[in-house]
Enzyme design. Structure first.
Site, PDB file in Angstrom:
ATOM      1  N   ASN A 117       0.841  -1.192   0.000  1.00 32.70           N
ATOM      2  CA  ASN A 117       0.000   0.000   0.000  1.00 32.70           C
ATOM      3  C   ASN A 117       0.877   1.243   0.000  1.00 32.70           C
ATOM      4  OD1 ASN A 117       0.542   0.753   2.900  1.00 32.70           O
ATOM      5  ND2 ASN A 117      -0.428  -1.247   3.219  1.00 32.70           N
TER       6      ASN A 117
ATOM      7  N   ASP B 135      -4.532  -6.101   4.480  1.00 33.92           N
ATOM      8  CA  ASP B 135      -5.754  -6.823   4.852  1.00 33.92           C
ATOM      9  C   ASP B 135      -5.774  -8.226   4.262  1.00 33.92           C
ATOM     10  OD1 ASP B 135      -6.895  -4.719   6.333  1.00 33.92           O
ATOM     11  OD2 ASP B 135      -7.563  -3.746   4.489  1.00 33.92           O
TER      12      ASP B 135
ATOM     13  N   PRO C  69      -3.495 -11.495   9.002  1.00 40.55           N
ATOM     14  CA  PRO C  69      -3.844 -11.302  10.415  1.00 40.55           C
ATOM     15  C   PRO C  69      -4.114  -9.833  10.728  1.00 40.55           C
ATOM     16  CG  PRO C  69      -1.499 -11.758  10.174  1.00 40.55           C
ATOM     17  CD  PRO C  69      -2.118 -12.028   8.844  1.00 40.55           C
ATOM     18  N   ASP C  70      -5.089  -9.588  11.567  1.00 36.41           N
ATOM     19  CA  ASP C  70      -5.433  -8.243  12.025  1.00 36.41           C
ATOM     20  C   ASP C  70      -4.711  -8.009  13.351  1.00 36.41           C
ATOM     21  OD1 ASP C  70      -6.676  -6.003  13.223  1.00 36.41           O
ATOM     22  OD2 ASP C  70      -8.484  -6.326  12.035  1.00 36.41           O
ATOM     23  N   VAL C  71      -3.629  -7.238  13.309  1.00 34.43           N
ATOM     24  CA  VAL C  71      -2.796  -7.037  14.492  1.00 34.43           C
ATOM     25  C   VAL C  71      -3.594  -6.389  15.615  1.00 34.43           C
ATOM     26  CG1 VAL C  71      -0.710  -5.933  15.385  1.00 34.43           C
ATOM     27  CG2 VAL C  71      -0.711  -6.897  13.078  1.00 34.43           C
ATOM     28  N   LEU C  72      -4.344  -5.350  15.289  1.00 36.24           N
ATOM     29  CA  LEU C  72      -5.111  -4.638  16.307  1.00 36.24           C
ATOM     30  C   LEU C  72      -6.162  -5.527  16.945  1.00 36.24           C
ATOM     31  CD1 LEU C  72      -6.038  -2.125  17.824  1.00 36.24           C
ATOM     32  CD2 LEU C  72      -7.334  -1.455  15.798  1.00 36.24           C
TER      33      LEU C  72
ATOM     34  N   LYS D 275     -13.894  -3.091  17.478  1.00 38.34           N
ATOM     35  CA  LYS D 275     -12.594  -3.591  17.921  1.00 38.34           C
ATOM     36  C   LYS D 275     -12.322  -3.286  19.392  1.00 38.34           C
ATOM     37  CE  LYS D 275     -10.535  -3.713  13.347  1.00 38.34           C
ATOM     38  NZ  LYS D 275      -9.308  -3.589  12.550  1.00 38.34           N
TER      39      LYS D 275
END
Length: 415
Positions: free
Chosen positions: A209, A278, A304-307, A340
């Site tokens: 990105n 993502d 994986p979504d780190v947050l 989240k």
């Protein structure tokens, strides 16, 4: 933050003097008051009016200024300064300083001060390598003068080698990294992520990105200035590591998650300013994919979504997220805040000409029952404002009976 500092910036007569107005700006961004003193040679390269415009203070140039010296102005300047920084410092100035000359205002102030003296040499590579210059530099170091640089690279004369003045951003970082810091994050360990991640398609291509990492690096530096011990988990960017910060390089989302989980285990705050991918390729080709047809389809799976992963941990820390949105900024930010389970989120609009690859930004901060605007500013200044608000919310949460503070807290920013 202990950023307020009185710095006397001496500018001597080298071509690198054109960089010194930017150094004034970089020091001022950190809260410093900057008083510029120019040598006669420096005035041949840059005007005093330029420095007055960026510093907001009249420039001093003459030891024989009757109005200033009626009150012993050179002694006043020597006592005023917390630190004297000479950038650029020419071979001539270094020789004069080493041997106690006091023939102009700058050298006189340097002899009369008890403040720390820092020099950033700039000269032709042969002048820097000359035994006389090297002996003078050793003498100054032995007396406690700090020497920053010089760097190696192409020089104004067309030669290549050691002798370039360090860039203003690096000089400012080095000056503040050496200061004892007592600030709003003193005694805390802060883990920060920055930059993009890359997901391989084949050995030569990847998905990524437009994140430059500038905001994340600015937040890391601001956290260190606020007194924190900072670990920076960073994707691939072309930014030097700020002084006093431990850097952990990663490339993929999986690597970033693993590094964050390792580092955050004993952290007080986690600021992840990374734009984490993502999606990733379901299968990575072992060899370069050849151009065999007009169309190609890639099968992607969730990265994986780190947050979210940190947020689902057994004892969720204090969490702050970032929302980079192209539309419906507030609605999308509030959705992330709730879905989240964040304590705070910083939102901004991105797109054509906004945020990415820019040196400035603007943010809107949201938390349950609160909102605060951080208007357009340099990313360095904006990061300091953000850290200040984060520290306030962090401490405020600790005082709340309804939400007891955890021993370890995390702040996650996906920029």
């Amino acid at each position: 933050m202990s950023a307020a500092r009185k710095i006397l910036l001496g500018v001597t007569g080298g071509i690198a003097a054109y960089k010194s107005p930017d150094l004034v700006r970089r020091l001022a961004e950190r809260g410093a008051e900057v008083q510029v003193v120019m040598s006669r040679g420096a005035q041949q390269f840059v005007t005093a009016l330029t420095f007055q415009a960026v510093s907001g203070r009249p420039v001093r140039t003459d030891l024989w200024d009757e109005a200033a010296e009626a009150a012993m102005g050179h002694i006043e300047l020597a006592r005023w300064a917390d630190e004297i920084v000479v950038a650029p410092a020419t071979a001539d100035f270094i020789a004069k300083l080493a041997h106690g000359f006091a023939e102009d205002l700058l050298t006189t102030v340097c002899l009369a001060t008890t403040a720390k003296i820092t020099i950033a040499p700039a000269m032709n590579r042969q002048m820097w390598a000359n035994p006389a210059t090297q002996a003078n530099v050793r003498l100054l170091k032995d007396r406690g003068v700090r020497v920053l640089g010089p760097a190696s690279g192409e020089q104004a004369c067309g030669e290549v080698g050691v002798g370039r003045m360090l860039e203003p951003t690096q000089i400012a970082e080095e000056i503040y990294a050496a200061l004892p810091v007592e600030g709003v994050l003193s005694g805390l360990k802060v883990v920060i992520t920055a930059g993009p991640t890359r997901e391989a398609i084949d050995p030569v291509r990847f998905i990524s990105n437009r994140s430059s990492g500038k905001m994340g690096y600015a937040v890391a530096e601001a956290a260190r200035e606020a007194g924190a011990t900072v670990v920076l988990v960073t994707g691939p960017v072309q930014i030097p590591t700020p002084a006093g910060i431990e850097r952990v390089p990663v490339e993929t989302a999986d690597q970033m998650l693993a590094a964050v989980q390792k580092q955050v285990a004993d952290a007080d705050i986690f600021i992840a300013a990374a734009a984490v991918s993502d999606y990733k390729c379901s299968e990575v080709a072992c060899q370069k994919i050849k151009k065999t047809s007009d169309n190609m389809t890639l099968a992607l799976s969730r990265a994986p979504d780190v947050l979210a992963t940190i947020g689902r941990s057994e004892s969720p820390p204090f969490l702050v997220g970032f929302a980079a949105e192209t539309e419906n900024v507030e609605a999308n930010a509030l959705t992330k805040l709730n879905s989240k389970n964040l304590d705070m989120i910083a939102a901004n609009k991105v797109g054509e000409g906004l945020a990415f690859d820019k040196d400035d930004n603007a943010l809107t901060l949201y938390w349950r029952g609160g909102k605060q605007e951080l208007t357009l500013n340099s990313k360095s200044a904006l990061a300091r404002q953000l850290v200040s608000v984060i520290a306030e919310r962090y401490r405020s949460r600790g005082k709340s009976a309804a939400t007891p503070i955890q021993n370890r807290s995390a702040i996650h920013a996906t920029r």
